[in-house]
Design a protein around this motif. Structure first.
Motif, PDB file in Angstrom:
ATOM      1  N   SER A   1      -0.588   5.647  -6.529  1.00 55.81           N
ATOM      2  CA  SER A   1      -1.126   5.016  -5.328  1.00 55.81           C
ATOM      3  C   SER A   1      -1.220   3.511  -5.541  1.00 55.81           C
ATOM      4  CB  SER A   1      -2.525   5.564  -5.003  1.00 55.81           C
ATOM      5  OG  SER A   1      -2.485   6.957  -4.778  1.00 55.81           O
TER       6      SER A   1
ATOM      7  N   HIS B   1      -3.065   0.069  -3.283  1.00 49.95           N
ATOM      8  CA  HIS B   1      -3.794  -0.385  -2.097  1.00 49.95           C
ATOM      9  C   HIS B   1      -3.753  -1.903  -2.042  1.00 49.95           C
ATOM     10  CE1 HIS B   1      -6.658  -0.572   1.164  1.00 49.95           C
ATOM     11  NE2 HIS B   1      -7.439  -1.368   0.433  1.00 49.95           N
ATOM     12  N   GLU B   2      -2.965  -2.422  -1.132  1.00 52.41           N
ATOM     13  CA  GLU B   2      -2.834  -3.862  -0.933  1.00 52.41           C
ATOM     14  C   GLU B   2      -2.585  -4.596  -2.258  1.00 52.41           C
ATOM     15  OE1 GLU B   2      -6.217  -5.205   1.271  1.00 52.41           O
ATOM     16  OE2 GLU B   2      -5.729  -3.999   3.037  1.00 52.41           O
TER      17      GLU B   2
ATOM     18  N   SER C   1       0.855  -1.190   0.000  1.00 51.20           N
ATOM     19  CA  SER C   1       0.000   0.000   0.000  1.00 51.20           C
ATOM     20  C   SER C   1       0.886   1.233   0.000  1.00 51.20           C
ATOM     21  CB  SER C   1      -0.918   0.010   1.226  1.00 51.20           C
ATOM     22  OG  SER C   1      -1.848  -1.056   1.163  1.00 51.20           O
TER      23      SER C   1
END
Length: 303
Positions: free
Chosen positions: A156, A158-159, A149
């Motif tokens: 960006s 996220h996981e 993340s």
């Protein structure tokens, strides 16, 4: 110090109309690595056939066994670290761990505007490149179940999960193309190799001697960037992509001409010289017999 000889095969031909044979022939000739450009289109080839780098390298991996493969270079212009990492891990798997990622900040050519955006300024390219390399390093190195993340100014994640990770550990190698101070610091920190094409300001009106001096200055700045973080610059491979110095195509005119050219750059600390696969009617036109002679005989003379 021996000098490796590699080639770059532009993806302008259909796979079954000469492209496949070129990659296989590169392996037969003993090239260390066969690279391709990672562009959506490029210069004079814009209005003709041009294929994607990742599918091309995947196909090349399937029809070769020993030669290393890679991009020269990939940039943030149309790539996102999360999706690129997934492609690279897959490509490294298919190839059995033979992939090198050449990576650079990108320029102002077709790639910079094809997605509809305005070209980034040099500062914006440098800002994005720094974040791009940092995140890509994490994505390719961390393969835990928790994923990666990250929240940056430009990218960006996220996981983002990349299990099982690269075949090459802790990740596939980065060859960082850079000449400015920020890019050289990235090469020192993240690179297993550094790439240059020389000084573009000398291409039109400079001399080979001026080019050597300019490249020597780049190597010295790279050494300074390594020293800042306590890294020995001799542990960083140095790659010269030919065809963009004042010498242009002259090094490929004969075996002796190439050995002289490569030897002068070996003295600067270069460990790998990359030549373009001949393309008739282009800036990369060359006699194919001479090209193959160079591939087969020059490395022994440069040990």
């Amino acid at each position: 110090m021996s000098l490796r000889l590699s080639t770059v095969i532009l993806p302008y031909r259909r796979w079954h109309e000469g492209s496949r044979e070129a990659w296989q022939r590169a392996e037969e000739l003993g090239f260390h690595t066969a690279y391709t450009y990672d562009h959506l289109s490029w210069r004079s080839f814009r209005d003709g056939p041009w294929f994607g780098a990742v599918p091309t390298l995947t196909a090349a991996a399937a029809v070769t066994e020993r030669i290393r493969l890679g991009t020269l270079v990939t940039s943030p212009n149309f790539r996102h670290p999360v999706t690129l990492a997934k492609d690279l891990i897959s490509l490294d798997d298919v190839s059995g761990g033979r992939i090198t990622l050449g990576i650079g900040a990108g320029g102002t050519g077709f790639d910079a505007t094809t997605l509809g955006q305005d070209p980034w300024t040099p500062r914006e390219r440098a800002d994005r490149f720094g974040e791009f390399v940092h995140l890509l390093d994490r994505l390719l190195s961390e393969d835990s179940a928790k994923g990666v993340s990250y929240e940056g100014d430009f990218y960006s994640a996220h996981e983002a999960r990349n299990i099982p990770g690269c075949v090459q550990r802790p990740r596939l190698p980065f060859a960082v193309a850079a000449t400015g101070p920020r890019g050289l610091r990235l090469a020192a920190r993240y690179g297993q190799a550094w790439v240059t094409t020389g000084d573009p300001k000398l291409y039109e009106n400079g001399t080979p001697e001026q080019s050597i001096q300019a490249i020597r200055g780049q190597v010295e700045k790279l050494a300074d960037a390594c020293a800042e973080i306590g890294r020995d610059v001799t542990g960083l491979d140095k790659i010269l992509l030919t065809g963009f110095t004042p010498d242009r195509g002259r090094p490929l005119e004969s075996l002796d001409a190439f050995v002289d050219f490569a030897g002068r750059h070996r003295e600067l600390g270069f460990t790998e010289i990359v030549v373009h696969w001949p393309i008739a009617g282009s800036d990369f036109a060359a006699d194919e017999k001479v090209f193959e002679q160079i591939a087969m005989e020059a490395p022994a003379q440069l040990r």
